[in-house]
Design a protein around this motif. Sequence first.
Motif, PDB file in Angstrom:
ATOM      1  N   ALA A  68     -26.342 -19.984  19.574  1.00 14.95           N
ATOM      2  CA  ALA A  68     -26.877 -19.062  20.586  1.00 14.95           C
ATOM      3  C   ALA A  68     -26.097 -17.748  20.596  1.00 14.95           C
ATOM      4  O   ALA A  68     -26.687 -16.669  20.728  1.00 14.95           O
ATOM      5  N   LEU A  69     -24.784 -17.838  20.454  1.00 15.39           N
ATOM      6  CA  LEU A  69     -23.973 -16.617  20.390  1.00 15.39           C
ATOM      7  C   LEU A  69     -24.327 -15.802  19.141  1.00 15.39           C
ATOM      8  O   LEU A  69     -24.455 -14.575  19.201  1.00 15.39           O
ATOM      9  N   ALA A  70     -24.514 -16.507  18.022  1.00 14.43           N
ATOM     10  CA  ALA A  70     -24.900 -15.823  16.780  1.00 14.43           C
ATOM     11  C   ALA A  70     -26.292 -15.202  16.897  1.00 14.43           C
ATOM     12  O   ALA A  70     -26.578 -14.184  16.255  1.00 14.43           O
ATOM     13  N   ASP A  71     -27.145 -15.814  17.745  1.00 18.17           N
ATOM     14  CA  ASP A  71     -28.490 -15.287  17.992  1.00 18.17           C
ATOM     15  C   ASP A  71     -28.496 -14.152  19.014  1.00 18.17           C
ATOM     16  O   ASP A  71     -29.560 -13.719  19.462  1.00 18.17           O
ATOM     17  N   GLN A  72     -27.291 -13.703  19.404  1.00 19.75           N
ATOM     18  CA  GLN A  72     -27.134 -12.577  20.344  1.00 19.75           C
ATOM     19  C   GLN A  72     -27.643 -12.886  21.747  1.00 19.75           C
ATOM     20  O   GLN A  72     -28.088 -12.002  22.483  1.00 19.75           O
ATOM     21  N   LYS A  73     -27.590 -14.146  22.143  1.00 20.86           N
ATOM     22  CA  LYS A  73     -27.964 -14.527  23.505  1.00 20.86           C
ATOM     23  C   LYS A  73     -26.721 -14.478  24.392  1.00 20.86           C
ATOM     24  O   LYS A  73     -25.599 -14.674  23.912  1.00 20.86           O
ATOM     25  N   LYS A  74     -26.939 -14.235  25.692  1.00 20.94           N
ATOM     26  CA  LYS A  74     -25.847 -14.387  26.652  1.00 20.94           C
ATOM     27  C   LYS A  74     -25.632 -15.881  26.844  1.00 20.94           C
ATOM     28  O   LYS A  74     -26.567 -16.601  27.192  1.00 20.94           O
ATOM     29  N   VAL A  75     -24.414 -16.341  26.652  1.00 20.56           N
ATOM     30  CA  VAL A  75     -24.105 -17.766  26.777  1.00 20.56           C
ATOM     31  C   VAL A  75     -23.115 -17.951  27.925  1.00 20.56           C
ATOM     32  O   VAL A  75     -22.020 -17.387  27.909  1.00 20.56           O
ATOM     33  N   ALA A  76     -23.538 -18.727  28.904  1.00 24.09           N
ATOM     34  CA  ALA A  76     -22.695 -18.978  30.078  1.00 24.09           C
ATOM     35  C   ALA A  76     -22.356 -20.461  30.174  1.00 24.09           C
ATOM     36  O   ALA A  76     -23.113 -21.323  29.713  1.00 24.09           O
ATOM     37  N   PHE A  77     -21.219 -20.727  30.783  1.00 24.84           N
ATOM     38  CA  PHE A  77     -20.801 -22.091  31.094  1.00 24.84           C
ATOM     39  C   PHE A  77     -20.471 -22.161  32.582  1.00 24.84           C
ATOM     40  O   PHE A  77     -20.127 -21.142  33.195  1.00 24.84           O
ATOM     41  N   PRO A  78     -20.577 -23.342  33.167  1.00 27.85           N
ATOM     42  CA  PRO A  78     -20.275 -23.448  34.599  1.00 27.85           C
ATOM     43  C   PRO A  78     -18.783 -23.421  34.894  1.00 27.85           C
ATOM     44  O   PRO A  78     -17.979 -23.970  34.144  1.00 27.85           O
ATOM     45  N   LEU A  79     -18.463 -22.765  35.983  1.00 28.20           N
ATOM     46  CA  LEU A  79     -17.118 -22.803  36.550  1.00 28.20           C
ATOM     47  C   LEU A  79     -17.268 -23.474  37.904  1.00 28.20           C
ATOM     48  O   LEU A  79     -17.971 -22.975  38.785  1.00 28.20           O
ATOM     49  N   CYS A  80     -16.654 -24.650  38.058  1.00 30.15           N
ATOM     50  CA  CYS A  80     -16.854 -25.459  39.267  1.00 30.15           C
ATOM     51  C   CYS A  80     -15.772 -25.187  40.303  1.00 30.15           C
ATOM     52  O   CYS A  80     -14.608 -24.963  39.970  1.00 30.15           O
ATOM     53  N   PHE A  81     -16.204 -25.223  41.557  1.00 27.66           N
ATOM     54  CA  PHE A  81     -15.302 -25.034  42.689  1.00 27.66           C
ATOM     55  C   PHE A  81     -15.388 -26.280  43.571  1.00 27.66           C
ATOM     56  O   PHE A  81     -16.065 -27.255  43.231  1.00 27.66           O
ATOM     57  N   GLY A  82     -14.741 -26.262  44.700  1.00 29.38           N
ATOM     58  CA  GLY A  82     -14.813 -27.394  45.609  1.00 29.38           C
ATOM     59  C   GLY A  82     -16.189 -27.526  46.236  1.00 29.38           C
ATOM     60  O   GLY A  82     -17.042 -26.656  46.104  1.00 29.38           O
ATOM     61  N   ALA A  83     -16.419 -28.650  46.896  1.00 24.85           N
ATOM     62  CA  ALA A  83     -17.653 -28.917  47.645  1.00 24.85           C
ATOM     63  C   ALA A  83     -18.891 -28.899  46.766  1.00 24.85           C
ATOM     64  O   ALA A  83     -19.981 -28.559  47.205  1.00 24.85           O
ATOM     65  N   GLY A  84     -18.739 -29.244  45.472  1.00 29.51           N
ATOM     66  CA  GLY A  84     -19.884 -29.353  44.591  1.00 29.51           C
ATOM     67  C   GLY A  84     -20.529 -28.041  44.210  1.00 29.51           C
ATOM     68  O   GLY A  84     -21.691 -28.004  43.812  1.00 29.51           O
ATOM     69  N   LEU A  85     -19.792 -26.933  44.321  1.00 32.97           N
ATOM     70  CA  LEU A  85     -20.347 -25.622  44.009  1.00 32.97           C
ATOM     71  C   LEU A  85     -19.906 -25.162  42.628  1.00 32.97           C
ATOM     72  O   LEU A  85     -18.795 -25.459  42.184  1.00 32.97           O
ATOM     73  N   MET A  86     -20.792 -24.436  41.939  1.00 29.50           N
ATOM     74  CA  MET A  86     -20.423 -23.890  40.638  1.00 29.50           C
ATOM     75  C   MET A  86     -21.129 -22.564  40.405  1.00 29.50           C
ATOM     76  O   MET A  86     -22.143 -22.255  41.043  1.00 29.50           O
ATOM     77  N   GLN A  87     -20.553 -21.779  39.497  1.00 25.64           N
ATOM     78  CA  GLN A  87     -21.121 -20.499  39.099  1.00 25.64           C
ATOM     79  C   GLN A  87     -21.187 -20.456  37.581  1.00 25.64           C
ATOM     80  O   GLN A  87     -20.431 -21.138  36.889  1.00 25.64           O
ATOM     81  N   ALA A  88     -22.086 -19.616  37.071  1.00 27.27           N
ATOM     82  CA  ALA A  88     -22.201 -19.411  35.630  1.00 27.27           C
ATOM     83  C   ALA A  88     -21.422 -18.166  35.228  1.00 27.27           C
ATOM     84  O   ALA A  88     -21.586 -17.108  35.844  1.00 27.27           O
ATOM     85  N   HIS A  89     -20.568 -18.304  34.208  1.00 29.06           N
ATOM     86  CA  HIS A  89     -19.804 -17.170  33.707  1.00 29.06           C
ATOM     87  C   HIS A  89     -20.012 -17.065  32.199  1.00 29.06           C
ATOM     88  O   HIS A  89     -19.972 -18.062  31.486  1.00 29.06           O
ATOM     89  N   VAL A  90     -20.213 -15.831  31.737  1.00 30.12           N
ATOM     90  CA  VAL A  90     -20.562 -15.567  30.341  1.00 30.12           C
ATOM     91  C   VAL A  90     -19.312 -15.496  29.470  1.00 30.12           C
ATOM     92  O   VAL A  90     -18.291 -14.928  29.867  1.00 30.12           O
ATOM     93  N   VAL A  91     -19.431 -16.076  28.270  1.00 30.01           N
ATOM     94  CA  VAL A  91     -18.342 -15.992  27.297  1.00 30.01           C
ATOM     95  C   VAL A  91     -18.902 -15.449  25.982  1.00 30.01           C
ATOM     96  O   VAL A  91     -20.097 -15.554  25.707  1.00 30.01           O
TER      97      VAL A  91
END
Length: 196
Positions: A68-91
Amino acid sequence: MNEIMLKVRLRELTLDKISHFSDAYIAESNMGILQNILSLKEYKDAQSIMLFFSVEREPDTHQLAKIALADQKKVAFPLCFGAGLMQAHVVSSLSELRPAVLGIPAPPESAPFLSPDEIDLIIVPALTYDKLGFRLGYGGGYYDRYLAATSAHTIGITRAQLLMDQVPKEPHDIPVKCLVTEKEVYHCPTIMSMMN
């Protein structure tokens, strides 16, 4: 037995089954799952993708991320916090990921943030799925909350030998829109069509 206790028991049984898979089957199914995802129009059209970082004997997502990175797509992974919350951050590289919650590699909080409505495609982790797209997760609740906040196309991945006829459901459970094994691609019915 209520749905919660049934899920706990099924998690135990599924983990035991996974532990007995041969390395050859793991490798073969990883390749089949990857090929099936890459063949999907939803993957080809996606500009931004959120993946989970596979660990141990989960279906491999590392190769998909590199492609996906080679295909020039934005690739995000989850960053988890407390209380079952998470955000997507691009690498821009898997080397940016660092051990986080439960030791699972995640992007740094300083990595670019991607809101749920900016994501085109999400690859959703689970121990297994049924053909309606309902998942037997790990019990953390992170994805249950996240999927309720996005309209992204969601793909569940599992090995064909783990696919269940029916997964126990709770009111908050949201099925994925597509399910991929090494053998098949299932386009799951939507919640609205299941209610009609």
